[in-house]
Motif scaffolding. Structure first.
Motif, short mmCIF file in Angstrom:
data_model
loop_
_atom_site.label_atom_id
_atom_site.label_comp_id
_atom_site.label_asym_id
_atom_site.label_seq_id
_atom_site.Cartn_x
_atom_site.Cartn_y
_atom_site.Cartn_z
N ASN A 198 -3.85 -1.70 -2.21
CA ASN A 198 -4.03 -2.74 -1.35
C ASN A 198 -4.20 -2.38 0.27
OD1 ASN A 198 -4.22 -4.51 -3.41
ND2 ASN A 198 -2.22 -5.51 -3.38
N GLU A 225 0.07 -2.05 1.73
CA GLU A 225 0.82 -3.06 1.03
C GLU A 225 1.98 -2.08 0.00
OE1 GLU A 225 0.67 -6.08 -2.84
OE2 GLU A 225 -0.41 -6.72 -0.96
N GLN A 226 1.60 -1.17 -0.54
CA GLN A 226 2.62 -0.47 -1.39
C GLN A 226 2.12 0.98 -1.55
OE1 GLN A 226 2.71 -2.35 -5.23
NE2 GLN A 226 4.23 -1.08 -6.28
#
Length: 505
Positions: free
Chosen positions: A114, A96-97
């Motif tokens: 994540n 995600e990041q």
């Protein structure tokens, strides 16, 4: 089995530390004094490259070799409950990041949030009852996990080159759920196995994934080094890019200092008076290269020794040189020199008689060289005849730029002095018209023609090394007394890393 694997990993870690200790580099008290090349990558470049982190992390998870896991536990009334997980592999992965931070004099900190990973494999489970009743089953399983990943990458010198140590790696699990044959709500026995193996799985995943990330970090560091070494090599001429001092990590940039000595046959050069200082570079652009005057001169000397500073001109190119203007004086001089022979039956040879001397100055790069020019004609049915020979000392200031993936060399302020002049049309050398015409022709057309040939050759060489694969933005080539700075912004070619990872795997 698990503990045996952990013991092997511990032994591997000790061995790795010993190798690092034995391969550590030693630098003198004044490491900048032998610095010929400096590479500085600022925070914006690190942020850009961090966008490619997902590919490396995906490769690490995909390529990790997860061991088979076995265990058992004694349960009251039930006897021993045993389990085994085999053929563990990553089925799906998403990130995600990812964030990067440069920690001063410490490490490159990468925080990946994540990471959703699905693992699959085969689970054998069951229990041996107190009355010798044995029940074992084998089913497919899926593990659903949500992970945060933190990596601290230290840069060091190993075998005189930049090495990456990503062993400081930590996985934090937000979710670790075991599903058997797609059953999302396992019964009490399956739930019991989940409780048993969760802790073991976390240890195994952390160990194997972090080991693979560390290995990939070292492989990528070697890849970058090999890429750079190949870029500064052409056939027998290459640059020694071994480190002159330990790599630096500052809050806003990474920096490495390299010796940059030219390696060519028996040619040797010693460099111990570099003028480099970190204050010479700023932090406003993404990438900086600092090159010493010594390197430029050494490269020119190697090119001279390798007989590369030779140029032949004939046909239309030769005609363009001598017919730069349509005047009576020009026509008369051409007739006298070539004696009526066509340009297609004539050849001009230009070569350097000594090592060119290169001096970066604020106004540009000053090149001084003793050059010979020889023109020969090949009359039909007659022996070849040399009709002109001259030696001249040429000093020209060149401004360099890079645009549209091409090197541009613009000559300025050229000066020349004739040392030797021999012409069959003027044996006494008293006819000023020939010498004056030649001087004008060399200044106006000859030097730009030679410069154009050089920029074409260098552009072709750089493109053969893959420079044209990068999107280079607003490059600047700045010359100062004793050194050159190249500063630029860039876009990373995605396929370069993908191709490398595919070959690696």
């Amino acid at each position: 089995m698990l503990w045996a694997g952990r013991m092997r990993l511990g032994a591997f870690g000790i061995l790795l530390m010993l190798v690092h200790a034995l391969a550590a580099c030693e630098f003198g008290p004044f490491p900048y004094s032998v610095t010929g090349i400096v590479c500085r990558m600022t925070k914006p470049a690190a942020l850009l490259l961090n966008q490619e982190t997902a590919q490396v992390i995906q490769a690490a998870f995909r390529n990790a070799k997860f061991p088979n896991i076995t265990g058992e536990r004694s349960m009251r009334l039930l006897g021993k409950v045993a389990y085994g997980l085999a053929n563990i592999q990553v089925n799906d992965l998403s990130i995600e990041q990812s964030e990067v931070e440069l920690k001063e004099n410490d490490a490159i900190h990468i925080d990946i949030k994540n990471v959703t990973a699905f693992f699959k494999g085969t689970l054998t489970y069951g229990y041996a009852g107190a009355w010798f009743l044995q029940l074992f089953h084998s089913v497919d399983f899926e593990i659903e996990s949500s992970i945060d990943l933190q990596i601290n990458i230290k840069l060091m010198c190993q075998k005189d080159q930049v090495a990456a140590d990503a062993s400081d790696c930590y996985l934090a699990f937000h979710k670790l759920t075991l599903h058997l044959q797609g059953d999302k709500e396992p019964g009490w026995l399956k739930q019991l196995f989940t409780d048993f193996i969760s802790f073991t799985l976390k240890l195994v995943f952390k160990s194997e994934v972090c080991n693979e990330i560390n290995y990939l970090a070292q492989v990528l560091a070697n890849f970058v080094h090999d890429l750079a070494a190949n870029f500064v090599q052409d056939e027998g001429i290459r640059l020694d890019i071994s480190l002159a001092s330990a790599p630096l990590i500052k809050a806003n940039y990474l920096e490495s200092h390299h010796k940059g000595l030219v390696l060519y046959k028996n040619f040797s050069n010693v460099f111990s008076d570099s003028v480099f200082s970190p204050s010479l570079l700023t932090e406003s652009r993404m990438l900086y290269f600092w090159l010493s005057e010594h390197i430029l001169n050494s490269l020119a000397s190697a090119a001279f020794l390798d007989k590369r500073l030779v140029l032949t001109i004939s046909g239309e190119k030769l005609q363009a040189l001598f017919e730069m203007e349509d005047t009576e004086v020009q026509r008369k001089v051409v007739q006298m020199i070539f004696q009526g022979t066509s340009y297609n039956d004539s050849v001009a040879k230009v070569w350097s008689l000594s090592h060119p001397q290169i001096s970066p100055e604020p106004e540009g790069t000053v090149v001084k060289s003793l050059v010979a020019v020889e023109i020969s004609i090949f009359p039909v049915g007659e022996e070849p005849l040399m009709v002109l020979y001259m030696e001249k000392e040429i000093t020209v200031t060149i401004q360099a730029a890079y645009a549209e993936k091409k090197l541009i060399l613009h000559p300025l302020d050229s000066r020349m002095e004739f040392k030797v002049f021999k012409c069959t049309a003027d044996p006494s050398g008293n006819d000023p018209s020939i010498r004056n015409f030649l001087q004008k022709m060399i200044s106006v057309v000859g030097i730009p023609e030679v410069t154009s040939r050089i920029e074409q050759a260098l552009t072709s060489l750089m493109n053969s090394k893959g420079l044209n694969l990068f999107e280079i933005k607003n490059p600047e080539i700045i010359t100062r007394k004793g050194y050159v700075i190249v500063q630029l912004d860039f876009s990373f070619p995605n396929h370069l890393l993908l191709d490398f990872l595919e070959k690696r795997l």
